[in-house]
Design a protein around this motif. Structure first.
Motif, PDB file in Angstrom:
ATOM      1  N   THR A  61       0.908  -1.241   0.111  1.00  0.00           N
ATOM      2  CA  THR A  61       0.102   0.203   0.064  1.00  0.00           C
ATOM      3  C   THR A  61       0.855   1.339   0.004  1.00  0.00           C
ATOM      4  OG1 THR A  61      -1.335  -1.306   1.334  1.00  0.00           O
ATOM      5  CG2 THR A  61      -1.979   0.921   0.938  1.00  0.00           C
ATOM      6  N   GLY A  62       2.073   1.198  -0.613  1.00  0.00           N
ATOM      7  CA  GLY A  62       2.859   2.294  -0.779  1.00  0.00           C
ATOM      8  C   GLY A  62       3.705   2.506   0.666  1.00  0.00           C
ATOM      9  N   GLN A  63       3.573   1.917   1.180  1.00  0.00           N
ATOM     10  CA  GLN A  63       4.437   1.958   2.703  1.00  0.00           C
ATOM     11  C   GLN A  63       5.728   1.462   2.977  1.00  0.00           C
ATOM     12  OE1 GLN A  63       0.783   2.124   6.034  1.00  0.00           O
ATOM     13  NE2 GLN A  63       0.707   0.318   4.673  1.00  0.00           N
ATOM     14  N   ILE A  64       6.387   1.600   1.982  1.00  0.00           N
ATOM     15  CA  ILE A  64       7.889   0.977   2.217  1.00  0.00           C
ATOM     16  C   ILE A  64       8.818   2.139   1.669  1.00  0.00           C
ATOM     17  CG2 ILE A  64       9.845  -0.470   0.994  1.00  0.00           C
ATOM     18  CD1 ILE A  64       7.385  -2.305   0.341  1.00  0.00           C
ATOM     19  N   CYS A  65       9.718   2.335   2.431  1.00  0.00           N
ATOM     20  CA  CYS A  65      10.899   3.541   2.373  1.00  0.00           C
ATOM     21  C   CYS A  65      11.599   3.628   0.909  1.00  0.00           C
ATOM     22  CB  CYS A  65      11.899   3.692   3.500  1.00  0.00           C
ATOM     23  SG  CYS A  65      12.921   1.971   3.324  1.00  0.00           S
ATOM     24  N   MET A  66      11.866   2.478   0.272  1.00  0.00           N
ATOM     25  CA  MET A  66      12.429   2.480  -0.838  1.00  0.00           C
ATOM     26  C   MET A  66      11.406   2.444  -2.215  1.00  0.00           C
ATOM     27  SD  MET A  66      14.394  -1.136  -0.792  1.00  0.00           S
ATOM     28  CE  MET A  66      14.703  -1.178   1.002  1.00  0.00           C
ATOM     29  N   ASN A  67      10.082   2.442  -1.948  1.00  0.00           N
ATOM     30  CA  ASN A  67       9.235   2.706  -2.986  1.00  0.00           C
ATOM     31  C   ASN A  67       9.530   3.639  -3.954  1.00  0.00           C
ATOM     32  OD1 ASN A  67       7.980   0.259  -2.047  1.00  0.00           O
ATOM     33  ND2 ASN A  67       5.933   1.075  -2.202  1.00  0.00           N
ATOM     34  N   ALA A  68       8.922   3.715  -5.202  1.00  0.00           N
ATOM     35  CA  ALA A  68       9.035   4.916  -5.883  1.00  0.00           C
ATOM     36  C   ALA A  68       8.217   5.826  -5.712  1.00  0.00           C
ATOM     37  CB  ALA A  68       8.914   4.432  -7.651  1.00  0.00           C
ATOM     38  N   LYS A  69       8.623   6.978  -5.192  1.00  0.00           N
ATOM     39  CA  LYS A  69       7.367   8.160  -4.875  1.00  0.00           C
ATOM     40  C   LYS A  69       7.313   9.422  -5.751  1.00  0.00           C
ATOM     41  CE  LYS A  69       7.694   5.685  -0.893  1.00  0.00           C
ATOM     42  NZ  LYS A  69       8.773   6.125   0.235  1.00  0.00           N
ATOM     43  N   ARG A  70       8.097   9.358  -6.817  1.00  0.00           N
ATOM     44  CA  ARG A  70       7.926  10.362  -7.764  1.00  0.00           C
ATOM     45  C   ARG A  70       8.403   9.774  -8.910  1.00  0.00           C
ATOM     46  NH1 ARG A  70      12.264  14.681  -6.434  1.00  0.00           N
ATOM     47  NH2 ARG A  70      13.209  12.684  -5.604  1.00  0.00           N
ATOM     48  N   ILE A  71       7.541  10.062 -10.010  1.00  0.00           N
ATOM     49  CA  ILE A  71       8.102   9.375 -11.360  1.00  0.00           C
ATOM     50  C   ILE A  71       8.154  10.695 -12.289  1.00  0.00           C
ATOM     51  CG2 ILE A  71       7.364   8.126 -13.143  1.00  0.00           C
ATOM     52  CD1 ILE A  71       5.691   6.306 -11.677  1.00  0.00           C
ATOM     53  N   TYR A  72       9.167  10.842 -12.840  1.00  0.00           N
ATOM     54  CA  TYR A  72       9.647  11.825 -13.958  1.00  0.00           C
ATOM     55  C   TYR A  72       9.673  10.965 -15.333  1.00  0.00           C
ATOM     56  CZ  TYR A  72      10.573  14.889 -10.019  1.00  0.00           C
ATOM     57  OH  TYR A  72      10.437  15.560  -8.827  1.00  0.00           O
ATOM     58  N   VAL A  73       8.707  11.410 -16.373  1.00  0.00           N
ATOM     59  CA  VAL A  73       8.847  10.488 -17.421  1.00  0.00           C
ATOM     60  C   VAL A  73       8.765  11.405 -18.597  1.00  0.00           C
ATOM     61  CG1 VAL A  73       6.276  10.482 -17.246  1.00  0.00           C
ATOM     62  CG2 VAL A  73       7.474   8.971 -18.978  1.00  0.00           C
ATOM     63  N   HIS A  74       9.699  11.084 -19.705  1.00  0.00           N
ATOM     64  CA  HIS A  74       9.660  11.865 -20.824  1.00  0.00           C
ATOM     65  C   HIS A  74       8.336  12.211 -21.385  1.00  0.00           C
ATOM     66  CE1 HIS A  74      10.689  13.282 -24.965  1.00  0.00           C
ATOM     67  NE2 HIS A  74      12.003  13.591 -24.378  1.00  0.00           N
ATOM     68  N   ARG A  75       8.260  13.440 -21.917  1.00  0.00           N
ATOM     69  CA  ARG A  75       6.867  13.927 -22.242  1.00  0.00           C
ATOM     70  C   ARG A  75       6.128  13.090 -23.427  1.00  0.00           C
ATOM     71  NH1 ARG A  75       4.492  18.098 -20.865  1.00  0.00           N
ATOM     72  NH2 ARG A  75       6.576  19.128 -20.123  1.00  0.00           N
ATOM     73  N   SER A  76       6.942  12.512 -24.178  1.00  0.00           N
ATOM     74  CA  SER A  76       6.505  11.560 -25.507  1.00  0.00           C
ATOM     75  C   SER A  76       6.114  10.210 -24.847  1.00  0.00           C
ATOM     76  CB  SER A  76       7.957  11.262 -26.285  1.00  0.00           C
ATOM     77  OG  SER A  76       8.833  10.479 -25.599  1.00  0.00           O
ATOM     78  N   ARG A  77       6.127   9.848 -23.424  1.00  0.00           N
ATOM     79  CA  ARG A  77       5.790   8.444 -23.002  1.00  0.00           C
ATOM     80  C   ARG A  77       5.011   8.735 -21.887  1.00  0.00           C
ATOM     81  NH1 ARG A  77       9.585   4.541 -24.391  1.00  0.00           N
ATOM     82  NH2 ARG A  77       7.816   2.904 -24.221  1.00  0.00           N
ATOM     83  N   LEU A  78       4.320   9.993 -21.426  1.00  0.00           N
ATOM     84  CA  LEU A  78       3.584  10.099 -20.329  1.00  0.00           C
ATOM     85  C   LEU A  78       2.409   9.583 -20.461  1.00  0.00           C
ATOM     86  CD1 LEU A  78       2.900  11.930 -17.893  1.00  0.00           C
ATOM     87  CD2 LEU A  78       1.960  13.725 -19.178  1.00  0.00           C
ATOM     88  N   ASP A  79       1.647   9.876 -21.562  1.00  0.00           N
ATOM     89  CA  ASP A  79       0.389   8.974 -21.530  1.00  0.00           C
ATOM     90  C   ASP A  79       0.419   7.480 -21.528  1.00  0.00           C
ATOM     91  OD1 ASP A  79      -0.842  11.751 -21.867  1.00  0.00           O
ATOM     92  OD2 ASP A  79      -0.963  11.567 -24.074  1.00  0.00           O
TER      93      ASP A  79
END
Length: 500
Positions: free
Chosen positions: A292-310
């Motif tokens: 449920t997202g409760q792990i310290c080393m989970n991914a918390k932010r995603i930065y994605v190239h605009r061409s792959r966002l959708d």
């Protein structure tokens, strides 16, 4: 016997009770702490012994008393005893996982992995037995007329304090290394989910010499003796940044060493050539939403190239469409509740703030009803292109919500990833090996994955830990072993080097 917690409850006859384990003997306490079910906050899972300051002092004394004999054993002798101590640990894994699921909230499958990783890390630590006393000899050099031997020695009594989210796996990132190095240990399980940890550690401790491994549970106010005690040489703490600061404050008067593995706000950078097939989208999904997202080393932010966002948002959305919120012990459940009502309020607040700011917030799943209606459930969410200043981006969510932001320039993505108080982990998603190595080297954090991310993909042989406010020191691997040792240099003049 008095409960130190008093929820309105519908207790059941199968409640679990745990005791302290000090100096080779189990110990009941006058007071206990009621442990509640996060899916049904009115239900008590069990009761944990609540140690008094005197109990804590006894645990430190027992560990100190056992240190001389334990540290005098050879590393191989210690390894043999430690191997025997976990020889049949798998026999109780199903029961351990079920209990951990009930007190933690996570689904049983994840709790089972938590228990499995305890054993895997324990056995991996023992493969370093030949490194424990591996002396380093520095030969005389021009201008340095001495031969110096660098040796390693255990620190003494170590305290290991673990959090609720992955208590067994996290414990084994430090405990076996401390013991193998020759230290004696006191384990402090999490206050709100101590039962499975206390019971498992007691079973292991019963097969080691008395006092070598001890377990205390109870309110934090009674636990300062595990840190602020001249007989405690080292504290290994995993928890929040605020908790880490408190550990340092408590340790300062006695100059007790600390290893701190604290919060994270891990960034995943997804480039235009990233593999976003089903397998890699599954990896990213689990990297974000496991436990449920409760792990310290989970991914918390995603930065994605605009061409792959959708494409990325669609891939995560397709997986979230199948999420089933519910009781972690129900085999149909794929995502359990948050562990506490306080954390639910925090995550709900992040989502509400993002909505109020006009962000594109997409929520999934259905909140359960019936006797689960009051549980600590939050619908998982993707926040698309939020303002960079929103708390859902700047703070660790520790819940099932992920901000996804587009970038056009690679250098800008790295800058944004590094522009954080946190520096625990990060990931780079690309098919370009040279780019992967280059960007991995630019990320300011303690661990970087390539086309992967998360606790279940961690190399258990490698050192793990954070930078900045994500902590200090390292666990696992040879670095983790050395963190429980002191180096000693013994020098002799070249003209007086002894034979034999």
């Amino acid at each position: 016997m008095t409960d130190t917690a008093h929820p309105q409850n519908d207790s059941t006859p199968d409640e679990t009770r745990s005791r302290l384990f000090i100096g080779g003997a189990a110990r009941a306490t006058d007071e206990t702490t009621a442990i509640i079910d996060p899916a049904r906050p009115s239900h008590i899972v069990g009761h944990a012994a609540a140690a008094s300051p005197a109990d804590v002092a006894d645990a430190v004394a027992a560990a100190k008393g056992a240190f001389a004999q334990w540290s005098a054993l050879t590393p191989q002798q210690r390894a043999d005893l430690m191997t025997e101590a976990v020889a049949d640990i798998a026999a109780d894994r199903d029961a351990d996982a079920a209990l951990l699921s009930r007190e933690n909230g996570k689904i049983v499958a994840e709790a089972w992995v938590d228990a499995l990783v305890f054993e895997l890390r324990w056995r991996l630590a023992l493969t370093l037995v030949d490194q424990v006393d591996a002396d380093v000899v520095l030969r005389p050099e021009p201008g340095i007329p001495v031969e110096t031997t660098v040796t390693y020695q255990p620190l003494g009594v170590a305290t290991v304090i673990v959090p609720f989210n992955r208590p067994l796996a996290i414990l084994a990132a430090s405990l076996p290394y401390a013991l193998l190095a020759g230290n004696t240990v006191i384990v402090k399980p999490p206050l709100t989910a101590p039962l499975a940890t206390a019971q498992l550690v007691q079973r292991v401790a019963e097969r080691l010499p008395a006092g070598v491994l001890n377990v205390v549970t109870g309110p934090d106010a009674n636990m300062t003796g595990l840190i602020r005690n001249e007989d405690v040489a080292k504290v290994c703490f995993t928890g929040s940044v605020g908790g880490g600061r408190r550990m340092m404050e408590l340790a300062a008067p006695t100059l007790t060493r600390v290893t701190l593995e604290l919060g994270g706000n891990d960034a995943a950078i997804v480039f235009d050539d990233a593999p976003l097939d089903e397998e890699h989208l599954d990896r990213l999904f689990h990297a974000v939403f496991d436990s449920t997202g409760q792990i310290c080393m989970n991914a918390k932010r995603i930065y994605v190239h605009r061409s792959r966002l959708d494409e990325l948002v669609a891939g995560l959305s397709a997986r979230l469409d199948h999420v089933v919120l519910g009781d972690g012990v129900d085999p149909k459940t794929t995502m359990g509740p948050l562990h506490s009502a306080e954390q639910k309020r925090f995550v709900d607040g992040l989502i509400a703030e993002a909505k109020a700011a006009g962000a594109d917030v997409r929520e999934f799943g259905e909140l359960p009803g019936g006797d689960l209606a009051t549980g600590n459930f939050v619908r998982p969410a993707i926040v698309v292109e939020p303002d960079a200043g929103l708390r859902v981006v700047t703070e660790e969510q520790f819940g099932p919500v992920i901000p996804v932001m587009a970038f056009d320039d690679a250098a800008d993505a790295v800058r944004l990833a590094n522009d954080s108080w946190a520096a625990l982990g990060g990931s780079v998603w690309t098919m370009d090996a040279a780019r992967a190595r280059r960007v991995a080297g630019q990320l300011v954090c303690g661990y970087v994955w390539i086309n992967d991310h998360g606790a279940n993909r961690l190399d258990l042989r490698a050192p793990f830990g954070g930078l900045k406010s994500s902590g200090m020191g390292r666990e696992q691997g040879l670095d983790g072993l050395r963190d429980f040792q002191d180096a000693r240099a013994v020098a002799v003049l070249e003209s007086e080097v002894l034979a034999g």
